[in-house]
Design an enzyme around this catalytic site. Structure first.
Site, PDB file in Angstrom:
ATOM      1  N   ARG A 212       0.843  -1.200   0.000  1.00  0.00           N
ATOM      2  CA  ARG A 212       0.000   0.000   0.000  1.00  0.00           C
ATOM      3  C   ARG A 212       0.878   1.250   0.000  1.00  0.00           C
ATOM      4  O   ARG A 212       0.601   2.220  -0.711  1.00  0.00           O
ATOM      5  CB  ARG A 212      -0.929  -0.008   1.219  1.00  0.00           C
ATOM      6  CG  ARG A 212      -2.012  -1.061   1.133  1.00  0.00           C
ATOM      7  CD  ARG A 212      -3.053  -0.906   2.229  1.00  0.00           C
ATOM      8  NE  ARG A 212      -2.563  -1.291   3.533  1.00  0.00           N
ATOM      9  CZ  ARG A 212      -2.906  -2.423   4.170  1.00  0.00           C
ATOM     10  NH1 ARG A 212      -3.735  -3.273   3.588  1.00  0.00           N
ATOM     11  NH2 ARG A 212      -2.430  -2.697   5.361  1.00  0.00           N
ATOM     12  N   PHE A 228     -11.772  -5.260  -5.090  1.00  0.00           N
ATOM     13  CA  PHE A 228     -11.720  -6.028  -3.835  1.00  0.00           C
ATOM     14  C   PHE A 228     -11.133  -5.119  -2.754  1.00  0.00           C
ATOM     15  O   PHE A 228     -10.126  -5.418  -2.123  1.00  0.00           O
ATOM     16  CB  PHE A 228     -10.882  -7.312  -3.982  1.00  0.00           C
ATOM     17  CG  PHE A 228     -11.328  -8.205  -5.104  1.00  0.00           C
ATOM     18  CD1 PHE A 228     -12.411  -9.068  -4.937  1.00  0.00           C
ATOM     19  CD2 PHE A 228     -10.678  -8.179  -6.335  1.00  0.00           C
ATOM     20  CE1 PHE A 228     -12.819  -9.904  -5.974  1.00  0.00           C
ATOM     21  CE2 PHE A 228     -11.085  -9.000  -7.376  1.00  0.00           C
ATOM     22  CZ  PHE A 228     -12.154  -9.872  -7.201  1.00  0.00           C
ATOM     23  N   ASN A 279     -20.493  -7.604  -7.063  1.00  0.00           N
ATOM     24  CA  ASN A 279     -19.551  -8.634  -7.496  1.00  0.00           C
ATOM     25  C   ASN A 279     -18.550  -8.069  -8.508  1.00  0.00           C
ATOM     26  O   ASN A 279     -18.939  -7.574  -9.574  1.00  0.00           O
ATOM     27  CB  ASN A 279     -20.360  -9.782  -8.107  1.00  0.00           C
ATOM     28  CG  ASN A 279     -19.479 -10.952  -8.462  1.00  0.00           C
ATOM     29  OD1 ASN A 279     -18.239 -10.875  -8.402  1.00  0.00           O
ATOM     30  ND2 ASN A 279     -20.098 -12.039  -8.839  1.00  0.00           N
ATOM     31  N   ALA A 280     -17.277  -8.181  -8.175  1.00  0.00           N
ATOM     32  CA  ALA A 280     -16.235  -7.609  -9.024  1.00  0.00           C
ATOM     33  C   ALA A 280     -16.287  -8.156 -10.455  1.00  0.00           C
ATOM     34  O   ALA A 280     -16.063  -7.415 -11.410  1.00  0.00           O
ATOM     35  CB  ALA A 280     -14.865  -7.885  -8.412  1.00  0.00           C
ATOM     36  N   ASP A 300      -6.889  -7.120  -5.624  1.00  0.00           N
ATOM     37  CA  ASP A 300      -6.452  -7.838  -4.416  1.00  0.00           C
ATOM     38  C   ASP A 300      -7.572  -8.774  -3.951  1.00  0.00           C
ATOM     39  O   ASP A 300      -8.188  -8.552  -2.913  1.00  0.00           O
ATOM     40  CB  ASP A 300      -6.093  -6.810  -3.327  1.00  0.00           C
ATOM     41  CG  ASP A 300      -5.505  -7.465  -2.087  1.00  0.00           C
ATOM     42  OD1 ASP A 300      -5.028  -8.611  -2.182  1.00  0.00           O
ATOM     43  OD2 ASP A 300      -5.526  -6.824  -1.010  1.00  0.00           O
ATOM     44  N   CYS A 340      -3.367 -14.175  -3.000  1.00  0.00           N
ATOM     45  CA  CYS A 340      -2.998 -14.584  -1.637  1.00  0.00           C
ATOM     46  C   CYS A 340      -3.218 -16.080  -1.462  1.00  0.00           C
ATOM     47  O   CYS A 340      -3.310 -16.569  -0.343  1.00  0.00           O
ATOM     48  CB  CYS A 340      -3.773 -13.779  -0.599  1.00  0.00           C
ATOM     49  SG  CYS A 340      -5.546 -14.011  -0.689  1.00  0.00           S
TER      50      CYS A 340
END
Ligand code: SAH
Length: 399
Positions: A212, A228, A279-280, A300, A340
């Site tokens: 970040r 996200f 929803n992305a 992300d 991740c």
């Protein structure tokens, strides 16, 4: 009376002598005695040689997790004090900053399998994720109170992984005061408001902190899309870095609301921030069809790969959002793309991002590789501790 013990098969012995701390159920040839859930057991080689002391997890596929490779050591409160002191000392200054956020204990990597401790200002938050960690909960609590002197110690053992250990989910106060609804911490000069009761993980994503910070300078003057977004860690970084505008895509209305609070707490002009809840996967398509374009995008997503069997399906998901992002970027634009999923190897992630660019007919470069924050270290004998990987990609101008 002799301590209960596990005798290993040959193949499991090899892994243990390489100091990998997990013993899988298939590697156990024999259980001697009747160890209770989480009890310390001696780990024996096939020939009976003593190799380690471990916590027994009868309900889990990971049947035991090693506390120490020195079978002579006593696993008692003093052992935990020593390991906790070592972990906290390793974090150096950042462990002590009075209003900082820092992971103090990262489980296996700190020689404390199943235990997470994060500090948020004057409060600390613990997760006991394995039968062994659970068994030592009271001892760990009293040592942490002694070492940290926190205003309050909060437990967030409400993680699904506990079920595989045969443990119930639990959250609540372990010691001292209950934390306020929002704990204010400083992240590199930004004020973040952390909700340790409801927030993801122990409250927020400390693992992305350096990324970040890295994003701030890249966001300067750009139109940013933060996908996200959660409570807007990257969005706030972009605003701090002087982004022209920030649009957020996030499923959770509560997280978006919290981002507005944080933007106000930092004195950022709400006009620069736009939010889209939903929803992305569909929102990115909608932005594309509306002709929206951006100069920097952060992707992300949550962990798509939850088991080995899901890698292919997850790869399709990663490719889709990366492809859409490449299409949404102007020439010269930057894509901060993350995964991740620990089970997704960096090389495969890179291939997925490359395929996404190819499908989008975009030429792009990786200009930097990113990982998890240094307070989430990887013990060399436990590579599974590495999970977060990211690329900063730059879209080349066409022609
Ligand atoms: N970048 C954030 C962390 C993101 S965590 C930070 O630095 O703090 C992933 C986020 O994705 C979560 O907030 C979750 O609510 C959200 N999410 C999960 N699935 C989603 C989907 N399909 N569409 C939009 N948001 C989603």
């Amino acid at each position: 009376m002799r301590a209960p013990s596990l005798r290993l098969h040959h193949r499991a012995e090899r892994s243990l002598t390489r100091r990998h701390p997990w013993i899988f159920s298939g590697g156990v040839a024999e259980v001697r005695g009747e160890p209770a859930v989480g009890e310390t057991v001696e780990v024996l080689a096939p020939d009976g040689e003593s190799l380690a002391l471990a916590a027994y997890s009868p309900h889990s596929q990971i049947r035991a997790r090693v506390w120490s490779f020195d079978p002579e050591v006593a696993i008692d409160e003093a052992f935990f004090r020593h390991r906790l002191e070592r972990a906290i000392a390793a974090r150096g200054e950042s462990a002590r900053a009075p209003d900082g956020g820092c992971r103090l204990v990262y489980a296996e990597s700190d020689g404390l399998p199943g235990l997470i401790v994060d500090r948020y200002g004057e409060f600390a938050v613990c997760q006991f994720l394995s039968a062994g960690a659970e068994r030592w909960r009271d001892a760990v609590t009293s040592v942490l109170v002694e070492l940290l002197g926190p205003r309050g110690l909060w437990e967030r053992s409400d993680v699904g992984a506990r079920r595989q250990e045969g443990l119930d989910l639990r959250a609540g106060c372990l010691a001292g005061e209950e934390p306020p609804e929002r704990i204010e911490i400083d992240e590199d000069g930004l004020r973040l408001l952390v909700d340790v009761r409801q927030g993801h993980k122990t409250g927020t994503y400390l693992d992305q902190r350096p990324n970040r910070l890295r994003f701030r300078s890249d966001a300067s003057g750009r139109e940013v899309l933060d996908v996200f977004a959660f409570t807007g860690g990257f969005s706030l970084a972009a605003l701090a870095g002087g982004a022209a505008s920030v649009m957020q895509v996030e499923d959770s209305a509560a997280a978006l609301q919290q981002c507005l609070e944080q933007a106000a707490a930092n004195g950022f002009d709400a006009d620069r921030l736009e939010q889209a809840q939903g929803n992305a996967f569909s929102l990115l398509r909608r932005l594309l069809s509306e002709g929206r374009r951006f100069d920097a995008i952060v992707l992300d997503p949550p962990k798509f790969v939850t088991s080995r069997g899901r890698i292919e399906q997850a790869a399709r998901g990663y490719k889709d959002i990366n492809r859409l992002s490449f299409l949404l970027l102007r020439p010269g634009g930057l894509l901060y793309t993350f995964s991740c999923s620990g089970l997704l190897e960096p090389a495969l992630f890179q291939k997925i991002v490359a395929d996404a660019a190819l499908d989008a007919r975009v030429e792009a470069q990786i200009v930097e590789r990113l990982g998890q924050a240094p307070d989430h270290p990887t013990l060399l004998s436990f590579p599974e501790a590495t999970y977060l990987k990211g690329f900063v990609c730059r879209v080349l101008s066409s022609g």
